[in-house]
Motif scaffolding. Structure first.
Motif, PDB file in Angstrom:
ATOM      1  N   ARG A 128      -7.332  -2.046  -9.633  1.00 43.77           N
ATOM      2  CA  ARG A 128      -7.587  -3.480  -9.474  1.00 43.77           C
ATOM      3  C   ARG A 128      -6.618  -4.288 -10.327  1.00 43.77           C
ATOM      4  O   ARG A 128      -6.084  -5.310  -9.885  1.00 43.77           O
ATOM      5  N   ARG A 129      -6.362  -3.827 -11.556  1.00 49.15           N
ATOM      6  CA  ARG A 129      -5.410  -4.543 -12.411  1.00 49.15           C
ATOM      7  C   ARG A 129      -4.003  -4.522 -11.810  1.00 49.15           C
ATOM      8  O   ARG A 129      -3.263  -5.504 -11.903  1.00 49.15           O
ATOM      9  N   LEU A 130      -3.631  -3.401 -11.210  1.00 54.08           N
ATOM     10  CA  LEU A 130      -2.327  -3.333 -10.549  1.00 54.08           C
ATOM     11  C   LEU A 130      -2.223  -4.374  -9.434  1.00 54.08           C
ATOM     12  O   LEU A 130      -1.206  -5.056  -9.291  1.00 54.08           O
ATOM     13  N   ARG A 131      -3.290  -4.484  -8.649  1.00 58.39           N
ATOM     14  CA  ARG A 131      -3.264  -5.444  -7.543  1.00 58.39           C
ATOM     15  C   ARG A 131      -3.182  -6.872  -8.068  1.00 58.39           C
ATOM     16  O   ARG A 131      -2.491  -7.716  -7.491  1.00 58.39           O
ATOM     17  N   ARG A 132      -3.891  -7.153  -9.170  1.00 55.67           N
ATOM     18  CA  ARG A 132      -3.841  -8.502  -9.742  1.00 55.67           C
ATOM     19  C   ARG A 132      -2.445  -8.830 -10.268  1.00 55.67           C
ATOM     20  O   ARG A 132      -2.050  -9.988 -10.310  1.00 55.67           O
ATOM     21  N   ALA A 153       6.416   0.724  -8.135  1.00 59.52           N
ATOM     22  CA  ALA A 153       5.007   0.708  -7.719  1.00 59.52           C
ATOM     23  C   ALA A 153       4.464   2.124  -7.554  1.00 59.52           C
ATOM     24  O   ALA A 153       3.354   2.436  -8.003  1.00 59.52           O
ATOM     25  N   PHE A 154       5.240   2.974  -6.914  1.00 57.76           N
ATOM     26  CA  PHE A 154       4.804   4.353  -6.682  1.00 57.76           C
ATOM     27  C   PHE A 154       4.629   5.085  -8.012  1.00 57.76           C
ATOM     28  O   PHE A 154       3.587   5.696  -8.276  1.00 57.76           O
ATOM     29  N   GLY A 155       5.659   5.014  -8.859  1.00 50.76           N
ATOM     30  CA  GLY A 155       5.607   5.732 -10.127  1.00 50.76           C
ATOM     31  C   GLY A 155       4.502   5.235 -11.038  1.00 50.76           C
ATOM     32  O   GLY A 155       3.796   6.028 -11.666  1.00 50.76           O
ATOM     33  N   THR A 156       4.332   3.910 -11.104  1.00 51.47           N
ATOM     34  CA  THR A 156       3.292   3.343 -11.962  1.00 51.47           C
ATOM     35  C   THR A 156       1.906   3.757 -11.491  1.00 51.47           C
ATOM     36  O   THR A 156       1.030   4.105 -12.292  1.00 51.47           O
ATOM     37  N   THR A 157       1.682   3.720 -10.184  1.00 48.16           N
ATOM     38  CA  THR A 157       0.372   4.075  -9.643  1.00 48.16           C
ATOM     39  C   THR A 157       0.043   5.535  -9.906  1.00 48.16           C
ATOM     40  O   THR A 157      -1.074   5.865 -10.341  1.00 48.16           O
ATOM     41  N   VAL A 158       0.997   6.419  -9.662  1.00 48.82           N
ATOM     42  CA  VAL A 158       0.776   7.847  -9.914  1.00 48.82           C
ATOM     43  C   VAL A 158       0.500   8.091 -11.393  1.00 48.82           C
ATOM     44  O   VAL A 158      -0.419   8.845 -11.765  1.00 48.82           O
ATOM     45  N   GLU A 159       1.282   7.436 -12.246  1.00 49.13           N
ATOM     46  CA  GLU A 159       1.117   7.644 -13.683  1.00 49.13           C
ATOM     47  C   GLU A 159      -0.255   7.178 -14.164  1.00 49.13           C
ATOM     48  O   GLU A 159      -0.933   7.878 -14.910  1.00 49.13           O
ATOM     49  N   LEU A 160      -0.678   6.001 -13.717  1.00 48.44           N
ATOM     50  CA  LEU A 160      -1.973   5.472 -14.158  1.00 48.44           C
ATOM     51  C   LEU A 160      -3.123   6.331 -13.654  1.00 48.44           C
ATOM     52  O   LEU A 160      -4.106   6.552 -14.371  1.00 48.44           O
TER      53      LEU A 160
END
Length: 487
Positions: A128-132, A153-160
């Protein structure tokens, strides 16, 4: 061909050994080379295994970044992960199950059959924070895979996602028993000291602060401490229950909210009982903190409204503090009207400050209510109290009102700058859609740098939130970092 194959195997063996080095820099450098290897399956397997072996969260991104790069390089793998995120927008538990099953195919870990509520909520909150912040991991398939934006976006999402899973690591039975004993001992030592005393606060701070350095088991430790504190909240002895609520407030401030259902149930039960003013105020503040960490569908707005007429100022201040939760709910108009009345007429300055702060930050669904809150705060533009005046500026900035940044600049140009306005600059400019232009940020940065050169933090200041020079210096440093690194 034979010699090329042997050289490739020897190179990979060397990289694998470096990936197991005790030096984080060596591991990170090896990870970057592995991510570029032609054998993509080998690269993903090596890096996924290294992530699970990484000893500390502080060095995790040195492996996680190359791991994301390796996943991106294989179209089929990349598309599979895109579908994974797209199909679990509102199902974080399902996302965790699919992700761990994916890694298990590479021989790393085991697929999770069940996902506890804390982990699911942590993943939900991160996405949710990523989307915001403007990233939309569930829409990766609609982005160009060779673009920088996609890679980030891809790398950050996978990492989180993977970081959240690793942080769910359980304590050993021995460590859990030791931690429970330490928490119980500390709470017993805190009990004889008066509520809100420095002596009690120091003990509770030790119980609630996160360990340093970070560990993968920190969240499990925090969950255990919350269990102990909730048990104290449920005590039939008023003094123990009051201590439990005081400790819970510390935990909700210093930890991401865990055991949310149990915390909410405990707070609701305490609200239903006749509590002393100090305890009721703490319960209300805990409710508000729970809402601030992650919005709930049914915050106790009616309780806040009722409590605004309580004879004790501590209860009224806590009620006003939480009443910004009324935005977007059926009680929205009542909440705004009650906050305005409280700000204008309550005799206790702490209550007035809380009401002004909530009026600044309440997000209304009806324009009339937004306009009413803005107009009331505008009348406080020249308030004598710095924190009320700061809320007036903050509300205007939060709603992108014309001239708001000029008002903040004027406050920061005063010879006696109050910490509240440095705090406003930090908060507003830390928002992704703050409305601050590059020119505005540069101007604010120069003003804060001037405060630093003038040794502003050392000047005498009557501010209960930043009473010491060290507190003000830390605030100034944090605000400058926010301004120099836009969200």
């Amino acid at each position: 061909m034979f010699f090329r194959g042997r050289r490739a195997r020897e190179r990979r063996q060397s990289l694998s050994e470096r990936l197991g080095s005790p030096e984080a820099e060596v591991r990170a450098a090896a990870a970057k080379e592995i991510a570029e290897d032609r054998d993509r399956v080998w690269a993903v397997r090596e890096l996924a295994g290294a992530l699970d072996r990484e000893p500390t969260p502080e060095t995790f991104d040195g492996i996680a970044g190359p791991f994301g790069d390796a996943l991106c390089r294989d179209p089929a793998t990349r598309q599979r992960i895109e579908r994974m995120f797209a199909s679990h927008v509102d199902d974080p538990a399902g996302l965790v199950r699919d992700w761990t099953a994916f890694l298990a195919e590479y021989g790393v870990g085991a697929a999770m059959e069940t996902v506890d509520d804390d982990l699911a909520e942590e993943v939900r909150g991160r996405l949710r924070r990523l989307r915001r912040q403007g990233w939309r991991p569930h829409e990766l398939a609609h982005m160009r895979p060779d673009s920088v934006a996609y890679m980030v976006a891809f790398g950050t999402t996978v990492e989180l996602l993977h970081d959240a899973i690793l942080r769910a690591a359980p304590l050993t039975a021995e460590d859990a028993e030791r931690a429970r004993a330490q928490a119980r001992d500390a709470l017993e030592r805190a009990l004889p000291h008066p509520a809100d005393s420095d002596e009690r606060g120091d003990i509770l701070l030790d119980v609630c602060e996160r360990p340093d350095p970070e560990s993968w088991t920190d969240r499990s430790l925090a969950a255990l401490r919350i269990e102990e504190v909730l048990a104290l909240c449920r005590s039939a002895e008023p003094d123990r229950a009051a201590l439990g609520v005081e400790a819970l407030e510390y935990l909700l401030v210093y930890e991401d909210t865990l055991k949310r259902a149990a915390v909410r149930e405990t707070l609701d039960r305490l609200c239903a009982q006749d509590q002393p003013p100090h305890t009721l105020a703490k319960v209300l503040r805990c409710h508000a903190q729970l809402q601030n960490e992650r919005e709930t569908a049914d915050p106790p707005v009616d309780l806040y409204l009722t409590s605004l007429s309580h004879p004790d100022g501590r209860v009224r201040a806590a009620a006003a503090f939480g009443l910004d939760a009324g935005g977007g709910l059926p009680q929205e108009a009542r909440a705004v009207a009650a906050l305005i009345d409280t700000m204008d007429h309550d005799p206790d300055i702490a209550v007035v400050r809380s009401a002004a702060n909530s009026l600044a930050l309440i997000v209304c669904s009806e324009e009339a209510n937004t306009l009413a809150a803005s107009a009331a705060l505008a009348h406080m533009a020249d308030a004598v109290d710095a924190r009320v005046r700061a809320s007036s500026v903050e509300g205007a900035l939060f709603r992108n009102e014309a001239g708001a940044f000029a008002r903040l600049t004027a406050e920061l140009e005063r010879p006696d700058v109050e910490p509240a306005f440095v705090e406003v600059a930090d908060f507003i400019c830390g928002l992704r859609n703050s409305g601050a232009t590059d020119e505005t940020r540069a101007s604010l940065t120069r003003l804060l740098e001037r405060l630093g050169r003038s040794e502003w933090s050392e000047l005498s200041c009557d501010d209960d939130l930043y009473p010491d020079p060290e507190d003000r210096a830390e605030l100034l440093e944090k605000a400058l970092e926010t301004l120099r690194n836009p969200a």
